[in-house]
Enzyme design. Sequence first.
Site, PDB file in Angstrom:
ATOM      1  N   GLY A  18      71.255 -96.364  47.620  1.00 28.37           N
ATOM      2  CA  GLY A  18      72.161 -95.896  48.667  1.00 28.37           C
ATOM      3  C   GLY A  18      73.609 -96.230  48.346  1.00 28.37           C
ATOM      4  O   GLY A  18      73.912 -97.299  47.830  1.00 28.37           O
ATOM      5  N   ARG A  26      67.903 -91.209  43.512  1.00 25.65           N
ATOM      6  CA  ARG A  26      66.619 -91.856  43.262  1.00 25.65           C
ATOM      7  C   ARG A  26      66.039 -91.236  41.991  1.00 25.65           C
ATOM      8  O   ARG A  26      66.282 -90.061  41.697  1.00 25.65           O
ATOM      9  CB  ARG A  26      65.661 -91.636  44.427  1.00 25.65           C
ATOM     10  CG  ARG A  26      66.240 -91.985  45.789  1.00 25.65           C
ATOM     11  CD  ARG A  26      66.474 -93.463  45.975  1.00 25.65           C
ATOM     12  NE  ARG A  26      67.028 -93.759  47.291  1.00 25.65           N
ATOM     13  CZ  ARG A  26      67.377 -94.978  47.682  1.00 25.65           C
ATOM     14  NH1 ARG A  26      67.214 -96.008  46.873  1.00 25.65           N
ATOM     15  NH2 ARG A  26      67.883 -95.174  48.892  1.00 25.65           N
ATOM     16  N   ASP A  72      68.181-104.050  45.595  1.00 25.82           N
ATOM     17  CA  ASP A  72      67.016-104.671  44.969  1.00 25.82           C
ATOM     18  C   ASP A  72      66.172-103.689  44.169  1.00 25.82           C
ATOM     19  O   ASP A  72      65.597-104.046  43.141  1.00 25.82           O
ATOM     20  CB  ASP A  72      66.164-105.389  46.024  1.00 25.82           C
ATOM     21  CG  ASP A  72      65.754-104.497  47.178  1.00 25.82           C
ATOM     22  OD1 ASP A  72      66.130-103.309  47.186  1.00 25.82           O
ATOM     23  OD2 ASP A  72      65.057-104.986  48.082  1.00 25.82           O
ATOM     24  N   THR A 127      75.234-102.791  48.550  1.00 20.47           N
ATOM     25  CA  THR A 127      74.396-102.290  49.636  1.00 20.47           C
ATOM     26  C   THR A 127      74.955-102.773  50.958  1.00 20.47           C
ATOM     27  O   THR A 127      75.328-103.945  51.088  1.00 20.47           O
ATOM     28  CB  THR A 127      72.931-102.754  49.494  1.00 20.47           C
ATOM     29  OG1 THR A 127      72.227-102.502  50.706  1.00 20.47           O
ATOM     30  CG2 THR A 127      72.826-104.230  49.172  1.00 20.47           C
ATOM     31  N   ASP A 144      73.342-103.315  53.550  1.00 25.72           N
ATOM     32  CA  ASP A 144      72.366-104.142  54.261  1.00 25.72           C
ATOM     33  C   ASP A 144      72.584-105.642  54.065  1.00 25.72           C
ATOM     34  O   ASP A 144      72.096-106.449  54.861  1.00 25.72           O
ATOM     35  CB  ASP A 144      70.948-103.806  53.800  1.00 25.72           C
ATOM     36  CG  ASP A 144      70.536-102.394  54.170  1.00 25.72           C
ATOM     37  OD1 ASP A 144      71.185-101.815  55.068  1.00 25.72           O
ATOM     38  OD2 ASP A 144      69.585-101.870  53.573  1.00 25.72           O
ATOM     39  N   ASP A 198      71.190-107.573  51.970  1.00 28.90           N
ATOM     40  CA  ASP A 198      69.856-108.171  51.910  1.00 28.90           C
ATOM     41  C   ASP A 198      69.465-108.649  50.511  1.00 28.90           C
ATOM     42  O   ASP A 198      68.282-108.756  50.190  1.00 28.90           O
ATOM     43  CB  ASP A 198      68.805-107.172  52.420  1.00 28.90           C
ATOM     44  CG  ASP A 198      68.783-105.877  51.614  1.00 28.90           C
ATOM     45  OD1 ASP A 198      69.686-105.677  50.772  1.00 28.90           O
ATOM     46  OD2 ASP A 198      67.867-105.061  51.832  1.00 28.90           O
ATOM     47  N   ARG A 241      67.256-101.939  57.475  1.00 26.52           N
ATOM     48  CA  ARG A 241      65.865-102.011  57.002  1.00 26.52           C
ATOM     49  C   ARG A 241      65.193-103.276  57.536  1.00 26.52           C
ATOM     50  O   ARG A 241      64.987-103.423  58.730  1.00 26.52           O
ATOM     51  CB  ARG A 241      65.802-101.984  55.467  1.00 26.52           C
ATOM     52  CG  ARG A 241      65.885-100.619  54.874  1.00 26.52           C
ATOM     53  CD  ARG A 241      65.511-100.620  53.415  1.00 26.52           C
ATOM     54  NE  ARG A 241      66.108-101.685  52.658  1.00 26.52           N
ATOM     55  CZ  ARG A 241      65.901-101.884  51.358  1.00 26.52           C
ATOM     56  NH1 ARG A 241      65.090-101.078  50.691  1.00 26.52           N
ATOM     57  NH2 ARG A 241      66.484-102.866  50.713  1.00 26.52           N
TER      58      ARG A 241
END
Length: 328
Positions: A15, A76, A107, A130, A132, A134, A176
């Site tokens: 992303g 992707r 990740d 990212t 996120d 994360d 997420r």
Amino acid sequence: MSSEIKRIAVLTSGGDAPGMNAAIRAVVRSCAFHKLECIGVYRGLQGLVEGDFIELGPRSVKNLINRGGTFLKSARSADFRTKEGRQKAHNNLKKANIDALVVIGGDGTFTGANVFIDEFSFPIVGIPGTIDNDINGTDYSIGYDTALNTVVQAIDKIRDTANSHNRLFMIEVMGRDAGDIALNAGIGAGAEEILIPEEEMGREKLLKSLKRSKESGKTSTIVVVAEGDQIGKNIFGLANYIQENLSEYEVKVTVLGHVQRGGSPSCYDRVLASRLGVGAVDALIRGERGVMIGISHKKVVSVPFIEAIQGDNEIDIELIRVADITSV
């Protein structure tokens, strides 16, 4: 300087996140500073498989630091998941005389890069990009700060109409399995409740809390929900449950979605991306491979891919306490 490193490729994968362009810019200009050649790879790991490369120099990345998204594009890649696809990627790198690779992503990107290193012993260094936030081993990932500010600005606007109509707004944010955006944006925007996957609140407890808010004199309520929260099947089902059991509120749902990924990166993200981009080239010159370049306690650090991928980026418990206290 490692005599083996003369040409470095850079790509963005997964992303998109605000600040990726700034990171590419930093990698390209760091290569120029060290008199190394830099190659851009279009469309991430899929571009490696297809050999979609472009020469980059300092002027190739002008006027990029303030732009969101990624000018190298991202995609992707099902092909890269196969041994045959990775072999094609390796052949293309060798054909182009590329000696090392910088990957900017999350990740999933690092997992693919780690497999590639194991198979071909090819030098790769990663940069966390990212929204996120994360990724284990770094305090912040590129794009997270910008996304937070985007979310807070959106919630501020929604609160205006919530106050005007005595409404309960449920706002879903990205994340997420990580609640960093929801927790920090919720505190920053003064949300009454914050639902994150790391802390299972439960529907009954949520109802009791919302009733207390109503009894305390609050005429409108903001509930921030991380997309990975499992308190309901989805945010719309949860909204229906609240409406059925708390009829004094008119419940509205807003899903912010991909607006959180867009926009010009914040100053923090521009500086972070620049530091990590320079750090990635420095790491390759030192002979490092299979590491992510992150930020920890304001210092640039190298973290093994396996640690970044498998470790848990734990939520800040103190922030949960702050949210509870300030929402009374």
